[in-house]
Design an enzyme around this catalytic site. Structure first.
Site, mmCIF file in Angstrom:
data_model
loop_
_atom_site.group_PDB
_atom_site.id
_atom_site.type_symbol
_atom_site.label_atom_id
_atom_site.label_comp_id
_atom_site.label_asym_id
_atom_site.label_seq_id
_atom_site.Cartn_x
_atom_site.Cartn_y
_atom_site.Cartn_z
ATOM 1 N N GLU A 218 0.820 -1.214 0.000
ATOM 2 C CA GLU A 218 0.000 0.000 0.000
ATOM 3 C C GLU A 218 0.855 1.266 0.000
ATOM 4 O O GLU A 218 0.339 2.373 -0.092
ATOM 5 C CB GLU A 218 -0.919 0.019 1.229
ATOM 6 N N LYS B 271 -1.015 -10.436 24.480
ATOM 7 C CA LYS B 271 -1.432 -9.632 25.631
ATOM 8 C C LYS B 271 -1.464 -10.511 26.870
ATOM 9 O O LYS B 271 -2.334 -11.362 27.031
ATOM 10 C CB LYS B 271 -2.808 -9.007 25.387
ATOM 11 N N TRP C 63 1.449 -5.825 26.879
ATOM 12 C CA TRP C 63 1.807 -6.347 25.568
ATOM 13 C C TRP C 63 3.192 -6.998 25.585
ATOM 14 O O TRP C 63 4.126 -6.469 26.162
ATOM 15 C CB TRP C 63 1.803 -5.228 24.526
#
Lengths: 535, 535
Positions: A331, A438, A443
């Site tokens: 992208e 998690k 995290w």
């Protein structure tokens, strides 16, 4: 009040004109099925582009029509790049390694009218062509004599297609926003999505690639893109090498063959090569096993996945080759950032410098980055705050092909990566949003754990995924492929993490596999790993 | 069909945002009247740009309004560059060395509403301000305390102007074709003409400057533009150095002082410097006389006039400094071409290589060149055919400010230069169209004769002009300024040409002068020489 400068559209056509006038004599080497060392020059490639354009016009190609390729890196593929885009068509480069179901979806979704394929991919075409009702014409990228008998209807060879065509073409004056090429992302969830590049985005991306701290090729460079031309335009190398007149070395179907790559690099005196880490890991193993050297390579650009620390160290200390870490995505045309030092880098100690060099680097002008938290609030660029990485700029996609809605979030494209950015712009991806683990509300980065595992001498490849856990919600599970002939057990590997990451980050368990599953773009498929090890 | 990429305008504002986010910590050194070593950083410059923009808004500046500067290269001038353009105004950099009559014409023609001047130029301002009825406000580029008593109405200091202003500004989202800055060419005939740059042209020019074979700065570079910021944006260095994070060293009023330049270069560890040949000739003489060395400079970019062969050789062989020949003009933003080697250059013998390196070099992508004969017919790019050099591209002017008609000839801008171009794109200017000498129906290049004269050890400066001749129509006349303390007579100088140029090219006569007249941009004024020696 407007400026009074020329209204000069930014098109691939003007780039072709520039290269032809100035760098027409620069060489392009290709390895093809027919010829282990085909040599041509940019001027000759563009001459044949004109023939190709005349042939496509004869077949009825209209502005905006899509032309698909299933092809490796070689001069004919390059002729399609320029010929199709400059006549106003859209070159759709398709990854031949996709699963048949994905190929069917992509080629039909794009509505490709013509399909050009490498001879080695004819078996695939024979199996799949009934699934491509919109494709009117199949062309095999070879000479007349090399065209085999085939069940593919109306199949002709590329050389027969262009033979006898006029080598002049009245290239149209295109608006710079005209679509030039397209590439589908092979997402791990949902259907692939088409990214539609424009002449303008391609040209601007090419300028940025040419900056000294980015790829920065010179006329005297000799460059080998191992990264395929079906992966976001080979990271733009097929545009930025010609722009400055560098010699191109195109490895054809041998991009995955370390022995062939080393031979080609040495024979053609390549000084810069670009590819994904798995390619360079394979090359490193081959060099170690064979005792061969890369005689002329001074710089490897590594992107597509995080560069393992051990690989950077090995290439630099044992082979004297600079490893330059880069990051991007389809992208983004695909260039997002490249790692180059700042003035301050010279003051860092060896450890801090290596840590800086292992980040994904800094964005060139033309890519704006920001970090946001889960509420969309911007986070500081302090090298500590970690958040969703969002980007914007003239070569970033705003919408997918045939999609109803924008691909943007308040004007920004969400990369799906989780990262930090320091005050000098060094961006460090800590994980893919969907691969984060998690644990107990905090995290854990799967990428960092993988990097530690990869530094163990017995580990050939490593992946970390989240394992459901009653108390902590998720815990990291390490999956390892050992190197051939190497041995290590789970306890030893778990002990390897001690002192290298926070205690609570250390994986709870290890699984061994003879092979890790990969996506069509060569990345480890965590989706498949989850199916295999969690279910 | 259009591509689906982001609509992201190419503006100086986005460049400022990029530099601020990423290279904000890079240093900018300036020498000013107030401070022999002022140090700041890009982030601080942009913070003050916002204050300046708030102040200008308070004064009533509207989009498209012109703001004039009469200033040297320093940080405050740079703040004006970004602050004025990014708020939607037009920065008009004026050459303080122009004759009063030209200054009066230019400032009135541009309709400048505000004028910012260096303290050293206050005497000029005091004399001229009655001639500028449209200028509403005069600002002196200094601190509050340094503002002297003056007859200039409403004069305030720059620091007082911006003091207390908010250091945030809601920079507008400009269309990329918006005018950003302007610069008048001081033609040798007729009135000066205004070139009006746009944000788009500026940004694209900056990308091209950053290419490795062009200026190609890196983040770790330290660059000194001796070329003034009133000369076509200091060749773009005030944009391309920040873009990549290079440190800038700005010499203020000392750009013409070799001793100060050498001290500054060594102290600030400059590795790249840019300027016209006369500056480098002066520097070379100073190095020879003083026995000093440039300790860190590795590359000098030379443009604005042809680089003398002897100068290139002296810097390279005696000082180990690469001299890089470049060419451009105000109407080209100004970059037209830069000399960098091709792969084939390595195969040339020393003489041929030097000849190649003395050409004006090759155009980056974004500058198209062609040669035409007097009938407008295109000539071949064979290194032999000589014709009028025409250019086009996104940073080439299409019309002068307030001019009725286009500046173009069938879509091309005629540079007024006569040149050849070889098959690799090396462009060699043989003369200005109007300086050619037509002898017996054949052209003689004044530049080539000057170059031979300059290689004589006694010659300090040389110029060749056409002398009317009964039989041959025109014959070359050599005018020479000897080096201090050197001696040579006419016969010796004429003999010097033998074997170096065709016999019929050799000047018929020599005149000696204590000083050659120069234009305001530092070039020898052939117009004045003709008045002086022909009339």
């Amino acid at each position: 009040m407007n400026g009074l400068m020329m209204d000069y559209p930014l098109t691939v056509t003007s780039l072709m004109r520039h290269v032809n006038a100035q760098h027409g004599a620069s060489e392009v080497y290709s390895l093809t099925v027919e010829n282990p060392a085909h040599r041509t020059r940019y001027a000759e490639i563009f001459r044949r582009c004109a023939q190709l354009a005349n042939a496509l016009r004869r077949l009825g190609l209209k502005p905006g029509d899509r032309v698909a390729t299933l092809a490796w890196n070689d001069y004919r593929h390059m002729e399609l790049y320029y010929g199709v885009s400059c006549m106003g068509g859209v070159l759709h480069t398709v990854n031949p390694r996709l699963f048949p179901e994905q190929l069917r979806y992509i080629i039909n979704h794009a509505g490709d009218r013509y399909l050009f394929a490498d001879p080695l991919l004819l078996p695939l075409l024979e199996k799949l062509h009934p699934a491509f009702p919109a494709v009117e014409r199949y062309v095999l990228l070879c000479g007349k004599g090399a065209l085999p008998e085939s069940s593919v209807p109306s199949l002709i060879s590329y050389e027969e297609l262009i033979e006898g065509e006029d080598d002049n073409y009245d290239w149209p004056e295109l608006d710079e926003n005209t679509a030039s090429s397209m590439c589908y992302t092979s997402g791990t969830t949902g259907n692939p999505k088409g990214v539609l590049y424009s002449h303008r985005s391609t040209v601007l991306h090419t300028y940025a690639s040419g900056l000294s701290d980015i790829i920065g090729l010179k006329s005297t460079d000799i460059v080998l893109p191992v990264v395929p031309m079906f992966h976001a335009n080979a990271w733009g190398v097929v545009y930025c090498a010609p722009m400055v007149g560098s010699k191109l070395v195109l490895p054809g179907p041998k991009a995955g063959d370390p022995e062939a790559l080393v031979a080609m690099m040495n024979a053609e005196r390549v000084n810069t090569a670009l590819g994904v880490p798995t390619v360079w890991m394979g090359l490193l193993s081959y060099l170690d096993a064979s005792g061969q050297r890369l005689e002329t390579v001074s710089k490897l650009v590594v992107g597509g996945a995080a560069c393992p620390r051990s690989m950077m160290e090995d290439f630099e200390t044992r082979h004297g080759i600079e490893v330059c870490h880069a990051w991007g995505m389809t992208e983004m045309s695909p260039l997002g950032s490249v790692n180059a030092p700042t003035a301050g880098s010279a003051d860092l100690d060896a450890g801090a410098l290596l840590a800086q060099r292992l980040t994904q680097g800094r964005a060139p002008y033309g890519v704006e980055m920001r970090l946001v938290d889960d509420n969309g609030e911007a986070l500081p660029r302090d090298g500590k705050a970690v958040g969703r990485l969002q980007v914007r700029g003239p070569w970033v996609a705003s919408r997918y092909y045939r999609a109803e809605e924008s691909a943007l979030d308040n004007g920004w494209f969400d990369t799906g990566d989780v990262a930090s950015i320091d005050s000098n712009g060094f961006m460090n991806i800590t994980d893919r949003t969907k691969d984060l683990i998690k644990s107990g509300g905090e995290w854990i980065s799967s990428i960092e754990l993988e990097d530690v595992a990869m530094s163990h001498p017995a580990v050939g490849e490593a992946a970390v995924i989240a394992m459901p856990h009653e108390k902590w919600a998720e815990r990291p599970l390490l999956i390892v492929r050992l190197k051939d002939g190497a041995a290590a057990d789970a306890d030893e590997l778990i002990a390897w993490f001690e002192g290298k990451v926070a205690k609570w980050w250390i994986p709870d368990a290890v699984r061994f596999a003879n092979e890790l599953p990969h996506t069509a773009t060569g990345k480890v498929s965590k989706l498949k790993l989850r199916e295999q090890f969690i279910a």
